[in-house]
Scaffold this motif. Sequence first.
Motif, mmCIF file in Angstrom:
data_model
loop_
_atom_site.group_PDB
_atom_site.id
_atom_site.type_symbol
_atom_site.label_atom_id
_atom_site.label_comp_id
_atom_site.label_asym_id
_atom_site.label_seq_id
_atom_site.Cartn_x
_atom_site.Cartn_y
_atom_site.Cartn_z
ATOM 1 N N THR A 1 50.568 60.617 131.289
ATOM 2 C CA THR A 1 49.582 61.514 131.894
ATOM 3 C C THR A 1 48.289 61.514 131.089
ATOM 4 N N ILE A 2 48.405 61.598 129.781
ATOM 5 C CA ILE A 2 47.214 61.605 128.925
ATOM 6 C C ILE A 2 46.468 60.280 129.027
ATOM 7 N N LEU A 3 47.204 59.172 128.948
ATOM 8 C CA LEU A 3 46.558 57.859 129.035
ATOM 9 C C LEU A 3 45.907 57.626 130.398
ATOM 10 N N SER A 4 46.618 57.954 131.467
ATOM 11 C CA SER A 4 46.042 57.700 132.794
ATOM 12 C C SER A 4 44.871 58.635 133.078
ATOM 13 N N ALA A 5 44.898 59.861 132.576
ATOM 14 C CA ALA A 5 43.755 60.764 132.752
ATOM 15 C C ALA A 5 42.547 60.247 131.971
ATOM 16 N N TRP A 6 42.784 59.713 130.786
ATOM 17 C CA TRP A 6 41.705 59.159 129.975
ATOM 18 C C TRP A 6 41.096 57.934 130.658
ATOM 19 N N ILE A 7 41.931 57.068 131.185
ATOM 20 C CA ILE A 7 41.448 55.876 131.897
ATOM 21 C C ILE A 7 40.708 56.280 133.169
ATOM 22 N N THR A 8 41.237 57.259 133.880
ATOM 23 C CA THR A 8 40.586 57.730 135.109
ATOM 24 C C THR A 8 39.201 58.294 134.817
ATOM 25 N N SER A 9 39.070 59.059 133.738
ATOM 26 C CA SER A 9 37.748 59.617 133.413
ATOM 27 C C SER A 9 36.776 58.511 133.008
ATOM 28 N N GLY A 10 37.261 57.479 132.330
ATOM 29 C CA GLY A 10 36.404 56.348 131.975
ATOM 30 C C GLY A 10 35.930 55.586 133.194
ATOM 31 N N ILE A 11 36.814 55.415 134.158
ATOM 32 C CA ILE A 11 36.427 54.732 135.400
ATOM 33 C C ILE A 11 35.451 55.589 136.183
ATOM 34 N N TYR A 12 35.697 56.893 136.219
ATOM 35 C CA TYR A 12 34.824 57.793 136.963
ATOM 36 C C TYR A 12 33.402 57.779 136.397
ATOM 37 N N ASP A 13 33.287 57.652 135.079
ATOM 38 C CA ASP A 13 31.965 57.617 134.452
ATOM 39 C C ASP A 13 31.160 56.388 134.861
ATOM 40 N N ASN A 14 31.829 55.321 135.276
ATOM 41 C CA ASN A 14 31.143 54.079 135.632
ATOM 42 C C ASN A 14 30.906 53.915 137.134
#
Length: 189
Positions: free
Chosen positions: A52-65
């Motif tokens: 959950t932590i890893l996928s939320a972190w990856i999701t926020s990184g993708i959202y920023d781009n």
Amino acid sequence: MTDDNLAASVAEEELSMGVSVPYVTSFCCCLNLEVGAKIVGYLHLVASLILTILSAWITSGIYDNISTVEDAGDHVYSRAYPIALAATIASIAHVLLALFLLLSAYKRWCNGLRSWVWIMVALWVAGLLYIVVSSALSGFVDSGSDIFLAFALGVVFFVVVGYCIITVNSYYLMLKSSEDMEGPAKIDY
């Protein structure tokens, strides 16, 4: 009656009804099934929280781009965001599923344990089918050693998850058998 006899009597009863359910009598050869079910719950919870932590972190990184110059040409980030968001939601669902297993194991709730087993079997089969179908449709584009390594890791993962499911199911069988042995409430005269 020992745990082995209880699980065996329930398994024999299910076999006589035409249902064959695999069971174990202990977890990792030295721990009882109750401890094994709790260990499975904690392992499921820890793995789910990490995912959950890893996928939320990856999701926020993708959202920023999204809607940036890097995404303008091929829209890779725009297409990857829903996938990453779905992975985050699925991992949150697994956290809830792990908490449900732990609650059921500590409360010795047979219906909760059985529900967890059925949900995990459905997810296990769906994951296996997805891998087989997607591999068949896309073909194998990696080298032979990469394919073998992915196959070996997949086999280990699915065997470990299957053993965890069988352990929790065996704990359910043991609890159900002891419930059946208690019978109706006795009345003192």
